[in-house]
Design a protein around this motif. Structure first.
Motif, PDB file in Angstrom:
ATOM      1  N   GLN A   8       0.813  -1.214   0.000  1.00  0.00           N
ATOM      2  CA  GLN A   8       0.000   0.000   0.000  1.00  0.00           C
ATOM      3  C   GLN A   8       0.848   1.265   0.000  1.00  0.00           C
ATOM      4  OE1 GLN A   8      -2.660  -1.085   3.446  1.00  0.00           O
ATOM      5  NE2 GLN A   8      -4.150  -0.175   2.090  1.00  0.00           N
ATOM      6  N   SER A   9       2.168   1.106   0.164  1.00  0.00           N
ATOM      7  CA  SER A   9       3.007   2.290   0.303  1.00  0.00           C
ATOM      8  C   SER A   9       2.923   3.198  -0.916  1.00  0.00           C
ATOM      9  CB  SER A   9       4.468   1.883   0.541  1.00  0.00           C
ATOM     10  OG  SER A   9       4.954   1.137  -0.557  1.00  0.00           O
ATOM     11  N   ALA A  10       2.777   2.601  -2.101  1.00  0.00           N
ATOM     12  CA  ALA A  10       2.689   3.412  -3.318  1.00  0.00           C
ATOM     13  C   ALA A  10       1.411   4.226  -3.354  1.00  0.00           C
ATOM     14  CB  ALA A  10       2.756   2.508  -4.551  1.00  0.00           C
ATOM     15  N   ASP A  11       0.418   3.814  -2.555  1.00  0.00           N
ATOM     16  CA  ASP A  11      -0.865   4.515  -2.541  1.00  0.00           C
ATOM     17  C   ASP A  11      -0.960   5.545  -1.421  1.00  0.00           C
ATOM     18  OD1 ASP A  11      -1.844   3.048  -4.685  1.00  0.00           O
ATOM     19  OD2 ASP A  11      -2.443   1.405  -3.386  1.00  0.00           O
ATOM     20  N   THR A  12       0.163   5.860  -0.755  1.00  0.00           N
ATOM     21  CA  THR A  12       0.144   6.853   0.313  1.00  0.00           C
ATOM     22  C   THR A  12       0.075   8.224  -0.343  1.00  0.00           C
ATOM     23  OG1 THR A  12       1.473   5.401   1.682  1.00  0.00           O
ATOM     24  CG2 THR A  12       1.327   7.684   2.366  1.00  0.00           C
ATOM     25  N   ILE A  13      -1.138   8.713  -0.529  1.00  0.00           N
ATOM     26  CA  ILE A  13      -1.343   9.911  -1.340  1.00  0.00           C
ATOM     27  C   ILE A  13      -2.038  11.014  -0.579  1.00  0.00           C
ATOM     28  CG2 ILE A  13      -1.376   8.755  -3.577  1.00  0.00           C
ATOM     29  CD1 ILE A  13      -4.289   8.314  -3.286  1.00  0.00           C
ATOM     30  N   SER A  14      -2.428  10.778   0.658  1.00  0.00           N
ATOM     31  CA  SER A  14      -3.153  11.788   1.411  1.00  0.00           C
ATOM     32  C   SER A  14      -3.032  11.468   2.888  1.00  0.00           C
ATOM     33  CB  SER A  14      -4.627  11.798   0.958  1.00  0.00           C
ATOM     34  OG  SER A  14      -5.344  12.816   1.615  1.00  0.00           O
ATOM     35  N   THR A  15      -3.863  12.088   3.695  1.00  0.00           N
ATOM     36  CA  THR A  15      -3.873  11.812   5.133  1.00  0.00           C
ATOM     37  C   THR A  15      -5.284  11.501   5.589  1.00  0.00           C
ATOM     38  OG1 THR A  15      -4.164  14.178   5.622  1.00  0.00           O
ATOM     39  CG2 THR A  15      -1.906  13.315   5.561  1.00  0.00           C
ATOM     40  N   GLY A  16      -5.388  10.730   6.672  1.00  0.00           N
ATOM     41  CA  GLY A  16      -6.685  10.468   7.280  1.00  0.00           C
ATOM     42  C   GLY A  16      -7.560   9.520   6.498  1.00  0.00           C
ATOM     43  N   ASP A  17      -8.823   9.413   6.931  1.00  0.00           N
ATOM     44  CA  ASP A  17      -9.830   8.576   6.281  1.00  0.00           C
ATOM     45  C   ASP A  17     -10.807   9.471   5.525  1.00  0.00           C
ATOM     46  OD1 ASP A  17      -8.591   6.576   7.633  1.00  0.00           O
ATOM     47  OD2 ASP A  17     -10.233   6.151   9.018  1.00  0.00           O
ATOM     48  N   HIS A  18     -10.939   9.258   4.249  1.00  0.00           N
ATOM     49  CA  HIS A  18     -11.937  10.010   3.483  1.00  0.00           C
ATOM     50  C   HIS A  18     -12.214   9.299   2.167  1.00  0.00           C
ATOM     51  CE1 HIS A  18      -8.848  12.004   0.798  1.00  0.00           C
ATOM     52  NE2 HIS A  18      -8.083  11.718   1.843  1.00  0.00           N
ATOM     53  N   ASP A  19     -13.359   9.587   1.597  1.00  0.00           N
ATOM     54  CA  ASP A  19     -13.721   9.080   0.279  1.00  0.00           C
ATOM     55  C   ASP A  19     -13.665  10.227  -0.720  1.00  0.00           C
ATOM     56  OD1 ASP A  19     -14.107   6.606   1.346  1.00  0.00           O
ATOM     57  OD2 ASP A  19     -16.298   6.631   1.226  1.00  0.00           O
ATOM     58  N   VAL A  20     -13.165   9.950  -1.895  1.00  0.00           N
ATOM     59  CA  VAL A  20     -13.108  10.931  -2.977  1.00  0.00           C
ATOM     60  C   VAL A  20     -14.131  10.519  -4.025  1.00  0.00           C
ATOM     61  CG1 VAL A  20     -11.660  11.986  -4.742  1.00  0.00           C
ATOM     62  CG2 VAL A  20     -10.670  11.366  -2.530  1.00  0.00           C
ATOM     63  N   ILE A  21     -15.043  11.422  -4.363  1.00  0.00           N
ATOM     64  CA  ILE A  21     -16.154  11.083  -5.259  1.00  0.00           C
ATOM     65  C   ILE A  21     -16.200  12.082  -6.407  1.00  0.00           C
ATOM     66  CG2 ILE A  21     -18.626  10.607  -5.384  1.00  0.00           C
ATOM     67  CD1 ILE A  21     -18.607  10.455  -2.302  1.00  0.00           C
ATOM     68  N   ALA A  22     -16.190  11.568  -7.624  1.00  0.00           N
ATOM     69  CA  ALA A  22     -16.299  12.426  -8.812  1.00  0.00           C
ATOM     70  C   ALA A  22     -17.180  11.726  -9.830  1.00  0.00           C
ATOM     71  CB  ALA A  22     -14.916  12.706  -9.394  1.00  0.00           C
ATOM     72  N   LEU A  23     -17.730  12.499 -10.766  1.00  0.00           N
ATOM     73  CA  LEU A  23     -18.652  11.893 -11.728  1.00  0.00           C
ATOM     74  C   LEU A  23     -18.457  12.462 -13.121  1.00  0.00           C
ATOM     75  CD1 LEU A  23     -21.251  13.991 -12.414  1.00  0.00           C
ATOM     76  CD2 LEU A  23     -21.698  13.542 -10.014  1.00  0.00           C
ATOM     77  N   ALA A  24     -18.956  11.709 -14.080  1.00  0.00           N
ATOM     78  CA  ALA A  24     -19.004  12.144 -15.475  1.00  0.00           C
ATOM     79  C   ALA A  24     -20.311  11.631 -16.059  1.00  0.00           C
ATOM     80  CB  ALA A  24     -17.814  11.592 -16.254  1.00  0.00           C
ATOM     81  N   HIS A  25     -20.903  12.363 -16.989  1.00  0.00           N
ATOM     82  CA  HIS A  25     -22.139  11.885 -17.623  1.00  0.00           C
ATOM     83  C   HIS A  25     -22.212  12.370 -19.060  1.00  0.00           C
ATOM     84  CE1 HIS A  25     -24.360  15.740 -17.554  1.00  0.00           C
ATOM     85  NE2 HIS A  25     -23.745  15.955 -16.415  1.00  0.00           N
ATOM     86  N   ASP A  26     -22.968  11.627 -19.862  1.00  0.00           N
ATOM     87  CA  ASP A  26     -23.096  11.955 -21.277  1.00  0.00           C
ATOM     88  C   ASP A  26     -24.521  12.310 -21.666  1.00  0.00           C
ATOM     89  OD1 ASP A  26     -24.380   9.547 -21.149  1.00  0.00           O
ATOM     90  OD2 ASP A  26     -22.972   8.450 -22.418  1.00  0.00           O
ATOM     91  N   GLY A  27     -25.348  12.636 -20.680  1.00  0.00           N
ATOM     92  CA  GLY A  27     -26.745  12.977 -20.955  1.00  0.00           C
ATOM     93  C   GLY A  27     -27.684  11.806 -20.831  1.00  0.00           C
ATOM     94  N   GLU A  28     -27.175  10.582 -20.960  1.00  0.00           N
ATOM     95  CA  GLU A  28     -28.008   9.394 -20.817  1.00  0.00           C
ATOM     96  C   GLU A  28     -27.575   8.542 -19.630  1.00  0.00           C
ATOM     97  OE1 GLU A  28     -28.076   7.154 -24.399  1.00  0.00           O
ATOM     98  OE2 GLU A  28     -28.959   8.749 -25.600  1.00  0.00           O
ATOM     99  N   THR A  29     -26.268   8.510 -19.393  1.00  0.00           N
ATOM    100  CA  THR A  29     -25.705   7.674 -18.336  1.00  0.00           C
ATOM    101  C   THR A  29     -24.724   8.499 -17.514  1.00  0.00           C
ATOM    102  OG1 THR A  29     -25.863   5.750 -19.790  1.00  0.00           O
ATOM    103  CG2 THR A  29     -24.471   5.531 -17.835  1.00  0.00           C
ATOM    104  N   ALA A  30     -24.747   8.298 -16.218  1.00  0.00           N
ATOM    105  CA  ALA A  30     -23.749   8.935 -15.351  1.00  0.00           C
ATOM    106  C   ALA A  30     -22.917   7.837 -14.704  1.00  0.00           C
ATOM    107  CB  ALA A  30     -24.423   9.776 -14.274  1.00  0.00           C
ATOM    108  N   LEU A  31     -21.623   8.110 -14.575  1.00  0.00           N
ATOM    109  CA  LEU A  31     -20.723   7.179 -13.919  1.00  0.00           C
ATOM    110  C   LEU A  31     -20.028   7.907 -12.775  1.00  0.00           C
ATOM    111  CD1 LEU A  31     -18.511   4.459 -15.414  1.00  0.00           C
ATOM    112  CD2 LEU A  31     -17.429   6.116 -13.893  1.00  0.00           C
ATOM    113  N   VAL A  32     -20.094   7.331 -11.590  1.00  0.00           N
ATOM    114  CA  VAL A  32     -19.484   7.920 -10.399  1.00  0.00           C
ATOM    115  C   VAL A  32     -18.256   7.101 -10.029  1.00  0.00           C
ATOM    116  CG1 VAL A  32     -19.805   8.537  -7.977  1.00  0.00           C
ATOM    117  CG2 VAL A  32     -21.714   8.750  -9.578  1.00  0.00           C
ATOM    118  N   GLN A  33     -17.121   7.771  -9.867  1.00  0.00           N
ATOM    119  CA  GLN A  33     -15.864   7.126  -9.473  1.00  0.00           C
ATOM    120  C   GLN A  33     -15.591   7.454  -8.008  1.00  0.00           C
ATOM    121  OE1 GLN A  33     -13.470   5.393 -11.748  1.00  0.00           O
ATOM    122  NE2 GLN A  33     -12.807   4.680  -9.749  1.00  0.00           N
ATOM    123  N   VAL A  34     -15.278   6.409  -7.215  1.00  0.00           N
ATOM    124  CA  VAL A  34     -14.991   6.598  -5.794  1.00  0.00           C
ATOM    125  C   VAL A  34     -13.613   6.038  -5.479  1.00  0.00           C
ATOM    126  CG1 VAL A  34     -15.782   6.218  -3.434  1.00  0.00           C
ATOM    127  CG2 VAL A  34     -17.450   6.336  -5.271  1.00  0.00           C
TER     128      VAL A  34
END
Length: 648
Positions: free
Chosen positions: A256-282
């Motif tokens: 997991q050392s390569a994934d040490t990118i921040s501090t603490g516990d949190h979720d990062v949520i972002a989305l993209a949509h094309d007018g018909e479908t939305a995809l949420v990345q967490v």
């Protein structure tokens, strides 16, 4: 409040009776299916807005949704709440229960693995769990990788000698049970044998919790200090064991050392949509390390929020729908959600999450720093995944939901076939009659709703009686659960199908229809028929046979349903046969249960070997004492005497 009436629903008159104040409202169509659930600060004003001419300043997104509902809705209901927070919670629960077609819905309700520390047990275990429950145990996760979870569980059981069995400890201690091999190789302190007490066993629980939470640096330092002390005291075997534990811990941390990118516990949520479908990345960040990432599809976007220039407005609505639906059933919510765009009603959602988690939860749209970088990265991933996944999602919709719609159109049904239940029979020359019931929702198998029936009202091969019993028992359970007040999500038979498939022709269809009429249910019934080579041919409905094109999605879905229902019935029948075949003559000997039977067969290799053994030889089996050995010896001698008498 239910406003259902036998007369035509007068929307304007009913709206005048709706009180001012917060609450939720539900629109239903002509089949009484829930098509939309919404919430409002003022119920009367919100409902009135659905039946007023559009204003020039009204958003196109709202107008499209309103137009769809005006055409489809035949009545509404409403529920008054104390405040908008209660309305939010109720709206979320109803959307997950009914999955209304005009709401944005979380489509990918995946079950990601958790790590469970069974604190509800006197002697806790560390195991992988597929679902977080509110059962007094502590759950960590969710994690995307089952392999990673398995590694963490293995390392935990290496660092601390915990039991891995599911024995009832109190019962084992009471009968002086012998510990298993794990005790003798120092991998378990054997609470089953009374070798350790509850308090002593739980001394390391706080350390284990820190380890599972990702706080491993202090544990590594402690192990290294203990290893150095053991080495100085010339306790080299102990030092070697501690060294192995440090190595296991470091290897896990390195992954997991390569994934040490921040501090603490949190979720990062972002989305993209094309007018018909939305995809949420967490991105799931725990102790500053990425423990996993996953994407989720939001369905229903093109109906409620079609593509317009109001991008921020649309994104905030989608973000709100995702957060409320995803975290409503999550076992744990991190103290911070970092999002690419703030959800609508963010303060109310944060208050709801805080209440649910029992500690303060914040929602942020970071503008700089590591968290902003993570949000941008998640958004980029969402856009790329949507570009790759969009066409696949649309093809999947055609293959599943589209196929069900094709079947409905082919049969001339003016209903959506959201839920199909199919029945098949299996027996061998009338032996062990069984029936299977499979369920397909929106064209996909819903295996958690499959049911199997061991038929018992008749003997011999009788397909008509078999179908009658299976269908009767299925719908009898529906009414029984309704009388018991079972909720839809809790009951095993509370969901009614839109159509019933039975494997067979006119005779089987008529039997099923007769059963449904007896219960007062108006559900269409089809027969799945096969050709001379035992391959799917088509459906029989209302006396006519329908044969869709073999290269079409409707035919493929019928084939999948028929094959799956047959497989499930045959599999159940095979299990029953194997269970019967496993029964041995040894089961008739007093004092010989499954454990002793297994031990005897393992030692002697066959029933004939057991029969030929004398008492002393039988006692060489660990589980066999002298009284039981004598009973076994006497049993076979009596059996042989009886055979001799019969032969004479």
């Amino acid at each position: 409040m239910d406003n259902k009436t036998t007369d035509k629903f007068d929307f304007k008159a009913e709206i005048r009776l709706v009180p001012d104040g917060p609450g939720i409202y539900i629109f239903r169509d002509k089949d009484d299916t829930v098509i939309y659930v919404g919430r409002a600060v003022n119920l009367r004003n919100r409902l009135r807005s659905y039946f007023q001419p559009s204003s020039t300043g009204e958003k196109a997104t709202d107008r499209m949704k309103v137009t769809q509902i005006q055409v489809t809705a035949k009545r509404f209901e409403y529920i008054i709440t104390e405040n908008l927070l209660e309305a939010l919670i109720l709206e979320c629960n109803l959307i997950k229960e009914y999955m209304p077609r005009y709401n944005v819905r979380l489509k990918d309700d995946k079950n990601f693995p958790y790590i469970c520390l069974s604190l509800a047990d006197d002697f806790p275990r560390v195991t992988m769990a597929r679902k977080a429950m509110k059962d007094g145990n502590k759950y960590f996760g969710p994690f995307v990788s089952s392999y990673f979870v398995s590694e963490v569980v293995t390392v935990a059981n290496t660092l601390w000698p915990l039991r891995v069995c599911t024995k009832r400890i109190s019962a084992d201690v009471a009968r002086n049970a012998r510990p298993c091999l794990n005790y003798h190789i120092s991998k378990c302190p054997a609470p089953c044998g009374g070798h350790i007490g509850k308090d002593e066993y739980r001394t390391n629980i706080s350390e284990i919790r820190d380890f599972l939470s990702g706080k491993r640096s202090d544990i590594a330092k402690k192990l290294e200090n203990d290893m150095a002390a053991a080495s100085e005291a010339m306790e080299y075997e102990k030092a070697a064991r501690l060294r192995d534990k440090v190595i296991a811990l470091r290897r896990l941390d390195e992954k997991q050392s390569a994934d040490t990118i921040s501090t603490g516990d949190h979720d990062v949520i972002a989305l993209a949509h094309d007018g018909e479908t939305a995809l949420v990345q967490v991105f799931f960040i725990r102790a500053g390390k990425m423990t996993g990432h996953e994407h989720y599809i939001m369905a229903g976007l093109s109906i409620e929020y079609p593509a317009t220039d109001h991008t921020d407005y649309t994104d905030s609505k989608i973000m709100q729908a995702f957060i409320t639906q995803f975290y409503s059933s999550a076992a744990a919510v991190p103290k911070e959600l970092n999002v690419s765009v703030m959800p609508e009603d963010d303060s109310i959602i944060a208050e709801w999450l805080t209440k649910q988690a029992g500690r303060k939860i914040t929602i942020n749209a970071p503008e700089r720093g590591d968290r902003k970088r993570l949000c941008d990265l998640a958004k980029k991933n969402a856009a790329q995944t949507l570009a790759q996944f969009g066409e696949k999602y649309k093809r999947e919709e055609e293959r599943t939901k589209g196929a069900a719609a094709e079947i409905a159109e082919m049969l001339g049904l003016e209903i959506e076939l959201n839920r199909i239940e199919a029945f098949d029979i299996s027996n061998v020359q009338g032996y062990e009659n069984v029936a299977s019931m499979t369920v397909f929702e929106k064209g996909k198998p819903k295996r958690g709703d499959y049911r199997k029936f061991k038929l018992r009202t008749f003997k011999g091969a009788n397909d008509y009686a078999a179908i009658e019993e299976a269908v009767t028992r299925r719908f009898q359970r529906y009414f029984t659960e309704l009388e018991d007040g079972a909720a839809i999500e809790d009951g095993k038979f509370t969901m009614l199908p839109d159509i019933v498939f039975v494997d067979g022709g006119i005779g089987q269809i008529n039997v099923a229809i007769k059963v449904l009429e007896k219960f007062g249910l108006n559900i269409p019934v089809c027969g799945m028929v096969k050709d001379n080579r035992h391959r799917t041919r088509g459906l029989i409905f209302q006396g006519s046979e329908f044969n869709p094109p073999k290269n079409g999605e409707a035919f493929r879905l019928i084939t999948r349903i028929q094959d799956e229902t047959h497989r499930f019935a045959v599999e159940y029948h095979r299990k029953l046969r194997e269970k019967t075949m496993l029964r041995s003559v040894l089961d008739d000997i007093p004092g010989v249960g499954p454990t002793r039977r297994k031990a005897l067969l393992k030692f002697f290799g066959s029933t004939e070997g057991i029969e030929a053994a004398d008492v002393e030889t039988l006692m060489k089996v660990n589980e066999i004492n002298k009284p039981v050995a004598q009973k076994i010896y006497d049993f076979f001698r009596k059996e042989n005497s009886a055979e001799d008498i019969k032969s004479n």
